[in-house]
Design an enzyme around this catalytic site. Sequence first.
Site, PDB file in Angstrom:
ATOM      1  N   HIS A 177       0.827  -1.196   0.000  1.00 44.87           N
ATOM      2  CA  HIS A 177       0.000   0.000   0.000  1.00 44.87           C
ATOM      3  C   HIS A 177       0.867   1.253   0.000  1.00 44.87           C
ATOM      4  O   HIS A 177       2.066   1.209   0.272  1.00 44.87           O
ATOM      5  CB  HIS A 177      -0.928   0.032   1.221  1.00 44.87           C
ATOM      6  CG  HIS A 177      -2.110  -0.855   1.107  1.00 44.87           C
ATOM      7  ND1 HIS A 177      -2.045  -2.221   1.310  1.00 44.87           N
ATOM      8  CD2 HIS A 177      -3.407  -0.593   0.776  1.00 44.87           C
ATOM      9  CE1 HIS A 177      -3.250  -2.750   1.142  1.00 44.87           C
ATOM     10  NE2 HIS A 177      -4.093  -1.785   0.818  1.00 44.87           N
ATOM     11  N   LYS A 216      -0.937   4.923   4.525  1.00 48.50           N
ATOM     12  CA  LYS A 216      -1.856   3.996   5.190  1.00 48.50           C
ATOM     13  C   LYS A 216      -1.387   3.777   6.624  1.00 48.50           C
ATOM     14  O   LYS A 216      -0.214   3.437   6.855  1.00 48.50           O
ATOM     15  CB  LYS A 216      -1.915   2.669   4.431  1.00 48.50           C
ATOM     16  CG  LYS A 216      -2.896   1.666   5.031  1.00 48.50           C
ATOM     17  CD  LYS A 216      -3.080   0.471   4.126  1.00 48.50           C
ATOM     18  CE  LYS A 216      -4.043  -0.544   4.737  1.00 48.50           C
ATOM     19  NZ  LYS A 216      -5.368   0.018   5.020  1.00 48.50           N
TER      20      LYS A 216
END
Length: 278
Positions: free
Chosen positions: A167, A171
């Site tokens: 990601h 995040k």
Amino acid sequence: MTNQVPIPVIVNGAAGKMGREVVKAVAESPDLNLMGAIDHSAEHQGKDAGELAGLAEPLEIPITNQLEPMLGYVAGERQGPPGVIVDFTHPDSVYDNVRSAIAYGIRPVVGTTGLSPEQLQSLADFAEKASTGCLVIPNFSIGMVLLQQAAVTASRYFDHVEIIELHHNQKADAPSGTAIQTAQLLAELGKTFNPALVEETEKIPGARGSLASEGIRIHSVRLPGLIAHQEVIFGAPGQIYTLRHDTSDRACYMPGVLLAIRKVLQLKSLVYGLEKIL
């Protein structure tokens, strides 16, 4: 649809990347009515939610940080269907956000990950007592649901599996809710994976990733340039079987978000996972 009163929708986290996509998708859906845009970032207070989302015309809905007054306002609208709140905020605030929404009779659709099992159970109990629908969706992508279904099928024939999730570096939680859910789906088969052949030693703690249920390892990568990606890698003597899902645009989540907004009105309790409403 044209004769029905549109579903009132609040977007929480409206100034974030996912929130802006949700604002745009809701505004462009004739059966939905965007009534509020919540965000706690100081720089976006008072800005028009439509302009911030990149729409050609302003929506005349300002970004505000007043969640409870907005919940009360939408709950007070007695004509038409109950309100829905779509939450893409932060793991630290999502639990309180969802409890507040349920208390006001607003149906939560939660895309924020990071809720603990204990928090999920508490919200499930609260939603059931209130007979209020709530959807917690770790991943709104149809492609990810298909990957998970393929992984469950493959896991019947492989005893070794590891998950890698990648990601963007903004995040907050790791592993991702999607990776945790994937591991849970595999663990539900009742078999233990990755039987040890040697006694492993981690020279650096965490080198082998996090250990989920039934011996499944999850590895998390965080880098700028990534959006959301996941691999499920199965191994057996002489072969490797890899399933991978890549996200290149957050617009891919919007069909799932819109489906969840419409489906949550039919529920009387908390449901976890997009696959449960497809």
